[in-house]
Design a protein around this motif. Structure first.
Motif, PDB file in Angstrom:
ATOM      1  N   LEU A  12      29.310  42.572  38.979  1.00 45.87           N
ATOM      2  CA  LEU A  12      30.651  43.043  39.373  1.00 45.87           C
ATOM      3  C   LEU A  12      30.586  43.783  40.709  1.00 45.87           C
ATOM      4  O   LEU A  12      29.633  44.498  40.979  1.00 45.87           O
ATOM      5  CB  LEU A  12      31.219  43.998  38.325  1.00 45.87           C
ATOM      6  CG  LEU A  12      31.467  43.434  36.921  1.00 45.87           C
ATOM      7  CD1 LEU A  12      32.176  44.474  36.068  1.00 45.87           C
ATOM      8  CD2 LEU A  12      32.304  42.162  37.010  1.00 45.87           C
ATOM      9  N   GLU A  13      31.622  43.627  41.499  1.00 44.67           N
ATOM     10  CA  GLU A  13      31.686  44.344  42.782  1.00 44.67           C
ATOM     11  C   GLU A  13      33.101  44.844  43.012  1.00 44.67           C
ATOM     12  O   GLU A  13      34.057  44.268  42.476  1.00 44.67           O
ATOM     13  CB  GLU A  13      31.261  43.416  43.932  1.00 44.67           C
ATOM     14  CG  GLU A  13      29.801  43.051  43.823  1.00 44.67           C
ATOM     15  CD  GLU A  13      29.245  42.366  45.051  1.00 44.67           C
ATOM     16  OE1 GLU A  13      30.025  42.042  45.972  1.00 44.67           O
ATOM     17  OE2 GLU A  13      28.020  42.163  45.087  1.00 44.67           O
ATOM     18  N   PRO A  14      33.270  45.886  43.804  1.00 43.11           N
ATOM     19  CA  PRO A  14      34.631  46.358  44.073  1.00 43.11           C
ATOM     20  C   PRO A  14      35.410  45.311  44.873  1.00 43.11           C
ATOM     21  O   PRO A  14      34.826  44.562  45.652  1.00 43.11           O
ATOM     22  CB  PRO A  14      34.406  47.620  44.913  1.00 43.11           C
ATOM     23  CG  PRO A  14      33.040  47.479  45.480  1.00 43.11           C
ATOM     24  CD  PRO A  14      32.243  46.652  44.530  1.00 43.11           C
ATOM     25  N   GLN A  15      36.696  45.275  44.642  1.00 44.73           N
ATOM     26  CA  GLN A  15      37.545  44.301  45.335  1.00 44.73           C
ATOM     27  C   GLN A  15      38.608  45.027  46.139  1.00 44.73           C
ATOM     28  O   GLN A  15      39.157  46.029  45.680  1.00 44.73           O
ATOM     29  CB  GLN A  15      38.252  43.387  44.324  1.00 44.73           C
ATOM     30  CG  GLN A  15      37.314  42.624  43.398  1.00 44.73           C
ATOM     31  CD  GLN A  15      36.427  41.633  44.145  1.00 44.73           C
ATOM     32  OE1 GLN A  15      36.869  41.017  45.116  1.00 44.73           O
ATOM     33  NE2 GLN A  15      35.172  41.506  43.721  1.00 44.73           N
ATOM     34  N   LEU A  16      38.886  44.494  47.307  1.00 44.18           N
ATOM     35  CA  LEU A  16      39.998  45.008  48.117  1.00 44.18           C
ATOM     36  C   LEU A  16      41.229  44.137  47.855  1.00 44.18           C
ATOM     37  O   LEU A  16      41.193  42.917  48.066  1.00 44.18           O
ATOM     38  CB  LEU A  16      39.622  44.951  49.601  1.00 44.18           C
ATOM     39  CG  LEU A  16      40.773  45.136  50.594  1.00 44.18           C
ATOM     40  CD1 LEU A  16      41.434  46.506  50.440  1.00 44.18           C
ATOM     41  CD2 LEU A  16      40.270  44.946  52.030  1.00 44.18           C
ATOM     42  N   VAL A  17      42.299  44.759  47.380  1.00 47.32           N
ATOM     43  CA  VAL A  17      43.561  44.034  47.179  1.00 47.32           C
ATOM     44  C   VAL A  17      44.480  44.481  48.309  1.00 47.32           C
ATOM     45  O   VAL A  17      44.931  45.625  48.336  1.00 47.32           O
ATOM     46  CB  VAL A  17      44.181  44.380  45.800  1.00 47.32           C
ATOM     47  CG1 VAL A  17      45.501  43.648  45.611  1.00 47.32           C
ATOM     48  CG2 VAL A  17      43.198  44.067  44.687  1.00 47.32           C
ATOM     49  N   GLN A  18      44.718  43.605  49.269  1.00 43.08           N
ATOM     50  CA  GLN A  18      45.488  44.030  50.449  1.00 43.08           C
ATOM     51  C   GLN A  18      46.998  43.955  50.241  1.00 43.08           C
ATOM     52  O   GLN A  18      47.742  44.735  50.811  1.00 43.08           O
ATOM     53  CB  GLN A  18      45.068  43.204  51.668  1.00 43.08           C
ATOM     54  CG  GLN A  18      43.718  43.675  52.218  1.00 43.08           C
ATOM     55  CD  GLN A  18      43.294  42.900  53.436  1.00 43.08           C
ATOM     56  OE1 GLN A  18      43.424  41.681  53.476  1.00 43.08           O
ATOM     57  NE2 GLN A  18      42.779  43.589  54.439  1.00 43.08           N
ATOM     58  N   TRP A  19      47.461  42.999  49.432  1.00 41.75           N
ATOM     59  CA  TRP A  19      48.910  42.786  49.286  1.00 41.75           C
ATOM     60  C   TRP A  19      49.277  42.784  47.815  1.00 41.75           C
ATOM     61  O   TRP A  19      48.507  42.303  46.989  1.00 41.75           O
ATOM     62  CB  TRP A  19      49.311  41.427  49.891  1.00 41.75           C
ATOM     63  CG  TRP A  19      48.910  41.273  51.320  1.00 41.75           C
ATOM     64  CD1 TRP A  19      47.794  40.646  51.789  1.00 41.75           C
ATOM     65  CD2 TRP A  19      49.606  41.760  52.465  1.00 41.75           C
ATOM     66  NE1 TRP A  19      47.748  40.712  53.161  1.00 41.75           N
ATOM     67  CE2 TRP A  19      48.853  41.388  53.609  1.00 41.75           C
ATOM     68  CE3 TRP A  19      50.790  42.469  52.648  1.00 41.75           C
ATOM     69  CZ2 TRP A  19      49.240  41.709  54.902  1.00 41.75           C
ATOM     70  CZ3 TRP A  19      51.189  42.787  53.933  1.00 41.75           C
ATOM     71  CH2 TRP A  19      50.412  42.409  55.046  1.00 41.75           C
TER      72      TRP A  19
END
Ligand code: FAD
Length: 555
Positions: free
Chosen positions: A61-68
């Protein structure tokens, strides 16, 4: 039936760690240790049990960037891994930031704090990163005299309530420079009635999930260089929870520390408050850096300890050529060398922790302040290098399994590779060490080494002491020959000089611990570690012909 290999296992990471327990007995004393043993034991059980199991289960698992969001709003939300969310709760509840402010053990509260951090860190996927910056920010704000910021942010940073707890970022590095941070291009613009706003790009901002950050920007009309930068406080989200006039452009795709969301940012008018004066920002943010460097050293030793705990366990299980690896003389000798490096690194790191605690409580004299200033970069650079070397060997100690991802072992080496890089590279800190020595010279350090070594009485420890005193003298002579005379030679040799200081200090502290362990615990192991570490070489001073060095560097 085909052979099935049992994986290495961990026990309670506090009760299994003779190095930590003996050190705490010596420095805290039995009574103070008794008052905090339950907490250490609890953290040791979590680290070797549930947290370690969760870490292995979440390996991919890795952190995710949710931009929108779904409605086309820019949200720049970071989805953290479950272990990171749990680590945040544990850190708040256990007071990993609060402890030095609550000071239950006065000047030794830092020792308790970092003993807990040392247990916590290798099982929590580098959650120590935001904690380190938070600790640095809390100390910086507490000492800033800025009442409004102290009242606004400090209670969150030192809260034990996970719902109230904030972490802080430290945004210095820009595309133009990390080490040479005085080049920073971010601008601070003031509008009457509106206050300050920041514009520019920050290139490495770890733990971008933090609620606040301390950062550097140049107020319009300020001169170039570090003096023209000012340190600002900002909050990453506005009251509605939207990005506060900043955008997370992307998360870095890194070799290790992959659970840490490290972002590239654009600041487009972030509201910000100067923490103190409108200049001398690099100096102002150095309080944060000095504390994060101590965290770095503690993290480095905690990773070495984790790798060795796993390798030792495995050596008792893995049979090769008719016997467990632990019974093979060469494998045992290999592990012994690594253990000696770790024990020396441990003593060096916790000595700096003690100095930090004394300085913060007002219990340190001038000489101890000078020592803290000198030994902070020394401990960071020495242990950073040791951790990479030790963990590389640890992987080899597992043979092929050490190179295979789903053992969870490669992550140790990949993460450790950051320890010599962030918070100041080895070279940058070696030069900083030379700068730190300039006001006081090496006399306070030599006096301290002499006082530490005076406690060693066992014959072989005495012989080691003589070699360490000689290495200290050689370092002082080398400095006198170069400082103020030959800047190029001084810089070229600064890394070997700083590492010599680190190794001499570590060996002296280990010799003292060894004598204490012989006297109070009838334990000969620290003596073995001291002799082994001393034999591995402490004096690295050696000058090379600069012309030849240039030939090699250029071609
Ligand atoms: C995973 C990760 C997370 C990070 N998170 C943050 C963060 O949250 N906030 C933040 O501000 N920064 C962060 N950084 C940035 C980090 O602090 C810098 O990358 C580091 O300080 C080095 O700076 P640089 O990248 O500009 O390298 P450079 O300064 O370009 O260094 C390149 C090489 O040159 C050497 N060098 C530089 N100057 C000299 C000199 N005068 N003499 C001799 N050798 C020299 C260095 O030792 C290095 O080997 C992060 C970095 C990483 C890898």
């Amino acid at each position: 039936m085909a052979f099935v290999q049992a994986p290495p296992t961990l026990g309670n990471q506090y009760s299994d760690d003779r190095v930590l327990r003996a050190y705490l007995e010596r420095t805290l004393g039995m009574e103070a240790l008794g008052s905090v043993r339950t907490q250490l034991d609890r953290m040791g059980a979590l680290a070797g049990g549930e947290l370690y199991a969760q870490q292995l289960a979440e390996r991919e698992l890795e952190p995710q960037l949710v931009q929108w969001d779904a409605w086309s709003n820019r949200v720049d939300r970071i989805e953290l891994t479950p272990l990171w969310r749990r680590a945040e709760e544990i850190a708040a509840r256990e007071g990993l930031i609060a402890l030095p402010h609550e000071a239950p053990l006065d000047a030794l509260s830092r020792v308790l704090q970092f003993a807990l951090v040392y247990l916590f860190t290798p099982s929590t996927d580098v959650y120590a990163c935001p904690l380190a910056m938070t600790d640095g920010a809390a100390r910086t704000l507490a000492g800033s005299g800025n009442r409004a910021l102290i009242e606004r942010a400090l209670p969150h940073l030192v809260s034990r309530d996970p719902a109230q707890f904030w972490t802080s970022g430290q945004w210095m590095t820009e595309p133009i420079g990390g080490s040479d941070v005085g080049l920073a291009e971010a601008e601070a613009r003031f509008t009457p009635g509106e206050g300050w706003r920041l514009y520019g790009r920050k290139w490495f901002t770890s733990a971008i999930s933090s609620q606040m950050a301390l950062t550097l920007a140049r107020p319009a009309d300020n001169p170039p260089g570090g003096k023209g930068l000012a340190m600002f406080y900002l909050e990453t989200r506005d009251p509605e929870g939207r990005p506060n006039n900043l955008s997370v452009d992307r998360l870095k795709d890194k070799l290790g520390t992959r659970k840490v969301p490290t972002a590239e940012l654009t600041l487009d008018g972030v509201p910000a408050i100067p923490v103190a004066e409108l200049g001398n920002g690099v100096r102002a943010i150095s309080t944060v850096l000095n504390i994060t460097r101590v965290w770095n050293a503690v993290s480095a030793i905690s990773y070495m300890r984790r790798g060795l705990a796993l390798a030792r366990d495995y050596a008792g299980r893995r049979i090769a050529f008719g016997a467990p690896l632990s019974r093979k003389a060469l494998h045992a000798d290999t592990l012994a060398g690594l253990q000696a490096e770790f024990e020396a690194a441990f003593q060096l790191t916790f000595f700096v922790v003690e100095l930090l605690g004394r300085a913060e409580c007002g219990a340190a004299g001038e000489a101890q302040h000078a020592l803290l200033r000198i030994l902070t970069p020394v401990a960071k650079l020495t242990t950073g290098r040791q951790s990479v070397a030790v963990l590389s060997e640890v992987l080899e100690a597992f043979g092929g399994a050490g190179y295979v991802e789903d053992t969870g072992l490669p992550m140790l080496l990949r993460d450790a590779q950051v320890f010599p890089i962030w918070e100041g590279t080895t070279n940058v800190l070696a030069l900083d060490t030379v700068r730190a020595i300039a006001p006081s010279g090496l006399a306070p350090w030599r006096r301290e080494i002499h006082a530490i070594l005076a406690e060693a009485r066992e014959p072989q420890l005495l012989a080691l002491s003589a070699r360490l005193e000689a290495a200290g003298e050689a370092a002082e002579t080398w400095l006198a020959q170069n400082a103020g005379r030959d800047q190029a030679a001084l810089e070229a040799g600064a890394r070997r000089f700083a590492l010599t200081l680190g190794r001499v200090t570590a060996a002296a502290l280990l010799a003292r611990q060894a004598q204490w362990s012989l006297d109070h615990r009838q334990d000969p192991a620290p003596r073995a570690a001291a002799l082994r570490f001393g034999a591995a070489g402490v004096n690295l001073l050696q000058d090379f012909d600069p012309e030849l060095a240039r030939l090699l560097a250029d071609r």
